[in-house]
Structures are given as structure tokens and as C-alpha cells.
Design a protein around this motif. Sequence first.
Motif, PDB file in Angstrom:
ATOM      1  N   GLN A  35       0.811  -1.219   0.000  1.00 18.32           N
ATOM      2  CA  GLN A  35       0.000   0.000   0.000  1.00 18.32           C
ATOM      3  C   GLN A  35       0.850   1.277   0.000  1.00 18.32           C
ATOM      4  N   PRO A  93      -0.976   4.739   4.832  1.00 23.05           N
ATOM      5  CA  PRO A  93      -1.798   4.228   5.932  1.00 23.05           C
ATOM      6  C   PRO A  93      -3.091   3.579   5.413  1.00 23.05           C
ATOM      7  N   PHE A  94      -3.556   2.561   6.124  1.00 23.01           N
ATOM      8  CA  PHE A  94      -4.826   1.929   5.754  1.00 23.01           C
ATOM      9  C   PHE A  94      -5.556   1.464   7.016  1.00 23.01           C
ATOM     10  N   ARG A  95      -6.879   1.403   6.897  1.00 24.50           N
ATOM     11  CA  ARG A  95      -7.704   0.861   7.982  1.00 24.50           C
ATOM     12  C   ARG A  95      -7.656  -0.663   7.935  1.00 24.50           C
ATOM     13  N   ASP A 107     -10.470  -2.535   6.031  1.00 21.34           N
ATOM     14  CA  ASP A 107     -10.524  -2.444   4.575  1.00 21.34           C
ATOM     15  C   ASP A 107      -9.786  -3.592   3.884  1.00 21.34           C
ATOM     16  N   SER A 112       2.205   3.145  14.284  1.00 20.40           N
ATOM     17  CA  SER A 112       0.894   2.865  14.877  1.00 20.40           C
ATOM     18  C   SER A 112       1.077   1.961  16.092  1.00 20.40           C
ATOM     19  N   GLU A 143     -12.291   3.935  19.669  1.00 22.61           N
ATOM     20  CA  GLU A 143     -12.163   3.389  18.323  1.00 22.61           C
ATOM     21  C   GLU A 143     -12.104   1.864  18.373  1.00 22.61           C
ATOM     22  N   ASP A 184     -11.274  -0.530  13.079  1.00 18.67           N
ATOM     23  CA  ASP A 184     -11.149   0.793  12.482  1.00 18.67           C
ATOM     24  C   ASP A 184      -9.795   1.447  12.742  1.00 18.67           C
ATOM     25  N   VAL A 241      -6.078   2.545  12.184  1.00 20.19           N
ATOM     26  CA  VAL A 241      -5.290   2.845  10.989  1.00 20.19           C
ATOM     27  C   VAL A 241      -3.838   2.465  11.247  1.00 20.19           C
ATOM     28  N   ALA A 268       0.037   2.627   9.746  1.00 19.67           N
ATOM     29  CA  ALA A 268       0.839   3.419   8.809  1.00 19.67           C
ATOM     30  C   ALA A 268       2.212   2.792   8.624  1.00 19.67           C
TER      31      ALA A 268
END
Length: 388
Positions: free
Chosen positions: A328, A331-333, A336, A369, A377, A381, A383, A385
Motif C-alpha cells: 500500500q 496508511p490503511f484501515r 478495509d 501505529s 475506536e 477501524d 489505521v 501506517a
Amino acid sequence: MSTGTSGSYWAAQALPSVFKHNLLGRYIPQFGGMTGSRDKRVVYLDGYAGEGRYENGDPGSAEIAMRVASKHRSQHRLHWTCFFTEADAKSVARLETVAGIYRGQGVDARVHHGEVDGVLDQVVCAATGQPLFLFLDPCGLGLPYGRLVGTMAARRRTGTWPPTEFLMNFSMDAVRRLGGNARSAKGVERSSQRFDEVMGGPWWRKYFPAGREPDPGADEAVAAEYARRLAAATGMLVRSVPVARAPHHKPVYHLVFGTRRQHGLWVFGDTVARARDTWWEKLEVADETKDPDSLFTVASLIRPDPKKVTEAAVPEIAKNLERLLAEQRRPFRLVDHTLEVFGDYYGQVTEPAVRAAVKQLHADGKTPSTGVSRNKEKIRDLVVAPAQ
């Protein structure tokens, strides 16, 4: 048309039903919570509802849903419209008695005497613009493939809103029985044709060639191909979970789950892992009941240690995350990329294993992270990075 259930079926839950109902009872409250917050409405269908409650007092699938509906109504002002269909007249009478209790609590519980196909259009109409969850648990063959796909792929239900999900019993006993029928010279062709309707064509017959033994695992290959075709035809994310009576037994059925949302996929996998633990616990209790003088139960000796499974899963999930970060480059959740995150441990471990994997990556300096939630949270969810 599904076959009926005998009176003994409703005496108490068998072990496959323990897993199935625990899974249902854990998942649908979260479906309501995730999807019903927008308009405070959810539509639910139990297409083969039975009596609603076992003779020993345990809730069946219908009462499980009504309990959730009652709780959501009182605590969250979330309104469930619940449809229950049942073909057997005696079962309908008992189901009505259970439904009456929950109607007294304000639950919109609608019981229909007949086959699910006769009420399906009404359910879909009631769910116009609203989240819809279908639980289809026939004791035998279920809906024709075209009817199921047509409902899931209806023009107004193919987008992300309104959400549409299903959990369906796919009978492995039926696959094996009708596979034998198809390859036998004395087989009844009409039975095979009826299965063609359920499967969406005669494609399954090639796995059971006439005049010779099928390949080992032919039944599982049919189940996998059915799930693949269902996903392709509906555009949904489909997962299939085998359910057996005991360890090392052939599955009695697969629970086939469909969703269009990664959140649904994430929560379902976590729920499967938790329901699996409950199944093992019930199996140990059943063994103890059979042999109360035994020092160890068979189940306790062969049950995978949940702690050890999680310990093995965390470094593998960490590797999956590291690979995703490299691909990627941003950053991504977590939610996802549900299946990529869990990998082979999807449905085997609960979501805290993913948090532990993020913390491991952080400790190794591979992500800034921390795995710590902020502002309540949820783990899914978070995130993640790439390292700076």
C-alpha cells in the motif's frame, strides 16, 4: 421445499445447532448496530423458523432474533420488523405462542404459515430503503438458486445502501446423498433435477460421475464452487464455514455468509471464532455427561488451546500487515483488508489478535501505529501506517 423436523429435534439443541445459534446470536445484534443507526430500522427474515424455542427452554433461531429485537428496541430505539415462516402447522402454533410474548414487548414479529418463497417478495418490499438480513436454515434443500440470487442481486439492493446480508445452511448431507443418487444407475432423475434448481444448474454432477466412486473431497469441492458462484452472481463477499457434529467428522452443513461490506466480513470472522470456542465448551460438557467418572474428556484432550492458537496467529498476522504496508505504501484501515489481515486465521482467532500483531510491529519499529484505540475506536477501524 424443505423437509420437516421430528418432535425429538425440538427436545434440545444438537451440537451443530449450538454453533449455528451461537453464531447467529452474536452476529445479528452487531448487524443491527452497524446498519440500523441511520434510520433506526432493520428488516429480518427467518425463512425456516420452526417452533422458536426448544422443549428444554433454550431459544431457537426465531427467539434469538426476537430477543435481539426486544433489546434493541428498549435500549437503542431500534425497530426490527421480523418475519418468520414455517411450513409445519404444529410448529407454527408453538412459534405463535413465543412470538406473542415478544409482541407484548413491542416487537414486530410476523409469523407466516407456509414456504419462505411465498413471503420473500413481501419481505423485500418491507425492506425498501432499509437494512435486510436473511437467515435461511432449511432441514433439507433450500431456495432455488435463481430465486436466491434474484433477491440478493435485485437492482435496489446491489449497492452499499441499503445493506443486505444472509446466513444460509448449505446441507452437506444433501450433497452427499444426491451425489450418490446422480451416479447410481437406479438414481431418481427428478431428485437430481430438483438439486439442479438449488445449485443453479447441473454443474455439480461432474463431481459425482456415473458408475464410479467420486474423488475424495468431492462434497467439499461442490460446496466451495457453490460459494464461488454465489459470490460471482450476487457481487457479494461470501464465506463458507463447515459445521460438524464432532471433531474429525464430516460437516453436516456449511454456513454460507454473504455481505457487501468489509465491516460485515470482519465481524463475521470474529464471531465465527467466538462461536467455535462455545462449540468446544458444549462438546466438553456433553462428554462429561456421557462419562462423569472420566478424569479427562475426549474433547478436552483434542481441543486446540485457544491461547496457543492466538500465540501462533499473532506473528503470522503481523507478517500479513507488514506485507500490506509494503504494497500500500500508505496508511490503511484494518477493516478495509479483512481477509488479507487475518489470512489463514480468519474465523480461527478473534480480533484482539490483530491488535496484538499491530503492537508487535510497533515494538519492532515497523509502524508508528501503536495499536491503542483512541476515542473508543474499534480494533477494526484502527489505521496502520508504514514506518517513516
